[in-house]
Design a protein around this motif. Structure first.
Motif, mmCIF file in Angstrom:
data_model
loop_
_atom_site.group_PDB
_atom_site.id
_atom_site.type_symbol
_atom_site.label_atom_id
_atom_site.label_comp_id
_atom_site.label_asym_id
_atom_site.label_seq_id
_atom_site.Cartn_x
_atom_site.Cartn_y
_atom_site.Cartn_z
ATOM 1 N N ASN A 46 40.885 36.807 33.565
ATOM 2 C CA ASN A 46 40.459 37.908 34.016
ATOM 3 C C ASN A 46 40.439 37.919 35.561
ATOM 4 O O ASN A 46 40.529 38.759 36.533
ATOM 5 C CB ASN A 46 39.008 38.158 33.599
ATOM 6 C CG ASN A 46 38.606 39.789 33.930
ATOM 7 O OD1 ASN A 46 39.389 40.787 33.835
ATOM 8 N ND2 ASN A 46 37.501 39.908 34.267
ATOM 9 N N LYS A 47 40.085 36.851 36.012
ATOM 10 C CA LYS A 47 40.117 36.426 37.625
ATOM 11 C C LYS A 47 41.361 36.558 38.273
ATOM 12 O O LYS A 47 41.529 36.996 39.271
ATOM 13 C CB LYS A 47 39.440 34.987 37.876
ATOM 14 C CG LYS A 47 39.364 34.591 39.362
ATOM 15 C CD LYS A 47 38.958 33.215 39.259
ATOM 16 C CE LYS A 47 38.641 32.804 40.845
ATOM 17 N NZ LYS A 47 38.095 31.464 41.093
ATOM 18 N N ASP B 90 32.562 42.760 37.611
ATOM 19 C CA ASP B 90 31.972 41.492 37.329
ATOM 20 C C ASP B 90 31.729 40.481 38.662
ATOM 21 O O ASP B 90 31.804 39.408 38.487
ATOM 22 C CB ASP B 90 33.113 40.969 36.647
ATOM 23 C CG ASP B 90 33.484 41.540 35.129
ATOM 24 O OD1 ASP B 90 32.202 41.839 34.740
ATOM 25 O OD2 ASP B 90 34.608 41.484 34.688
ATOM 26 N N GLN B 91 31.768 41.357 39.780
ATOM 27 C CA GLN B 91 31.424 40.510 40.972
ATOM 28 C C GLN B 91 30.149 40.751 41.418
ATOM 29 O O GLN B 91 29.453 41.706 41.280
ATOM 30 C CB GLN B 91 32.414 41.233 41.932
ATOM 31 C CG GLN B 91 34.049 40.998 41.674
ATOM 32 C CD GLN B 91 34.642 39.663 41.189
ATOM 33 O OE1 GLN B 91 34.401 38.855 41.951
ATOM 34 N NE2 GLN B 91 34.944 39.660 39.985
ATOM 35 N N ALA C 23 37.880 35.118 30.610
ATOM 36 C CA ALA C 23 37.370 35.088 31.903
ATOM 37 C C ALA C 23 38.336 34.379 33.003
ATOM 38 O O ALA C 23 38.468 34.760 33.931
ATOM 39 C CB ALA C 23 35.935 34.355 31.894
#
Length: 363
Positions: free
Chosen positions: A143-144, A227-228, A140
């Motif tokens: 990924n950001k 994912d946002q 995670a």
């Protein structure tokens, strides 16, 4: 340097734990920064392992994060290491370790039969005698970082070079048209090079780039958007107007209020690539501040929580309102922005996004 050495140790510890979790698995570090003969190359680490009764030796290269260009360089280095290393009666596997490895980079490593591990728990050991493949999402935190190219001013750079495909463009051109600094444009384009999304011609101030992989850009942005949280939307009702008339009213109100605007989502997608028989709500961006308020007053737009027909997506700066084309006198956001906004919509928005991509973006 010390910080990366600590991170490298964390990566190697993670790899050893991951192998230890396999059937009859165990692993240990045989050496760090090992010089190989005859050419004197140096491998970041050598890891000895046992998996299901089979002995392996991993020649390990490490990185913080990895995109396609990074792993292509590592593949070349590992091939050289493999040629210089005998293995001492163990099967030798070239191996790549990083905190996070992008999907495109993983594809390259698998195609080249290079093993890999990342902190998300993905593990690939392409051994003929002990094949292992555990595929897990990018961690995670990383990924950001991978998705930061799709945020803020960097996103405007990606949109601009996408809109100009397949033309060759300079940093100066992109910076001016995207309304960002030359440094931001340059950094973003270098990041796109790492991902192998752009081609490069020339060097120095005359260096040019052009988009060469629109599909992977769209795939990566789609995954990021998934994912946002959707952008904030202020909802209004404007009486006596279907979306077609509302779009024209919006244009006139913004013109008189000196407010830059762009219609997006369903209404814009219908103008670019007709698909639905009816659209009842119009989403747009209007430059924030007094100009937006004046435009809303001219429209006599009433804030509502339900039954809205005009939605204004929150923006922070003038550069967040970009126009792709004017169709029937109405300013539309660029097709890529329309696609992104549709992905965050509801109802048939995603279906319309797929149609828009097929008709206007995958070319």
């Amino acid at each position: 340097m010390l910080k990366f050495q600590q991170e490298e140790q964390e990566l190697l510890d993670g790899l050893i734990d991951a192998i230890g979790g396999l059937p009859e698995g165990q692993a240990w570090i045989e050496g760090r920064e090992v010089a190989l003969k005859p050419r004197g190359g140096k491998v970041d680490a050598i890891v000895d392992a046992m998996v299901a009764g089979r002995a392996l030796q991993l020649l390990v290269e490490t990185k913080r994060e990895a995109f396609p260009r990074d792993v292509r360089e590592a593949v070349w280095q590992l091939r050289n290491h493999l040629a210089d290393h005998a293995g001492y009666n163990r099967e030798v596997v070239p191996f790549f370790v990083a905190r996070a490895i992008s999907p495109g980079a993983r594809d390259i490593l698998r195609a080249e039969k290079i093993g890999f591990y990342d902190l998300g728990g993905s593990l690939y050991i392409p051994s003929p005698s002990t094949f292992v493949y555990i595929d897990r999402p990018v961690p995670a935190k990383s990924n950001k970082a991978f998705g930061s190219i799709f945020q803020g001013q960097r996103a405007r750079v990606v949109q601009e070079i996408f809109a100009r495909r397949p033309a060759w463009v300079s940093v100066k051109q992109i910076a001016e048209d995207a309304e960002v600094s030359a440094a931001t444009a340059s950094d973003t384009l270098r990041e796109m090079e790492r991902r192998e999304w752009v081609e490069v011609e020339g060097s120095g101030p005359s260096k040019l780039r052009r988009l060469s992989a629109p599909g992977p850009v769209l795939d990566a942005w789609t995954a990021f958007i998934g994912d946002q949280k959707p952008a904030k939307l202020r909802r209004y009702y404007v009486s006596g107007a279907d979306t077609e008339n509302l779009a024209r009213k919006l244009d006139q109100a913004c013109l008189k209020a000196d407010a830059a605007y762009a219609v997006t989502a369903e209404v814009a997608a219908q103008a670019y690539a007709p698909y639905l028989s009816n659209v009842s709500q119009l989403r747009c961006r209007i430059v924030p501040g007094p100009p937006q308020e004046r435009a809303l007053e001219r429209l006599q737009a009433r804030p509502v929580s339900e039954g809205w027909n005009l939605g204004i997506i929150e923006t922070r700066a003038r550069g967040d309102v970009t126009v792709g084309e004017r169709v029937d006198g109405v300013a539309l956001a660029p097709p890529l922005q329309v696609y992104i906004d549709l992905l965050q919509g509801s109802g048939r928005a995603k279906e319309l996004a797929a149609h828009l991509r097929q008709e206007r973006l995958d070319r």
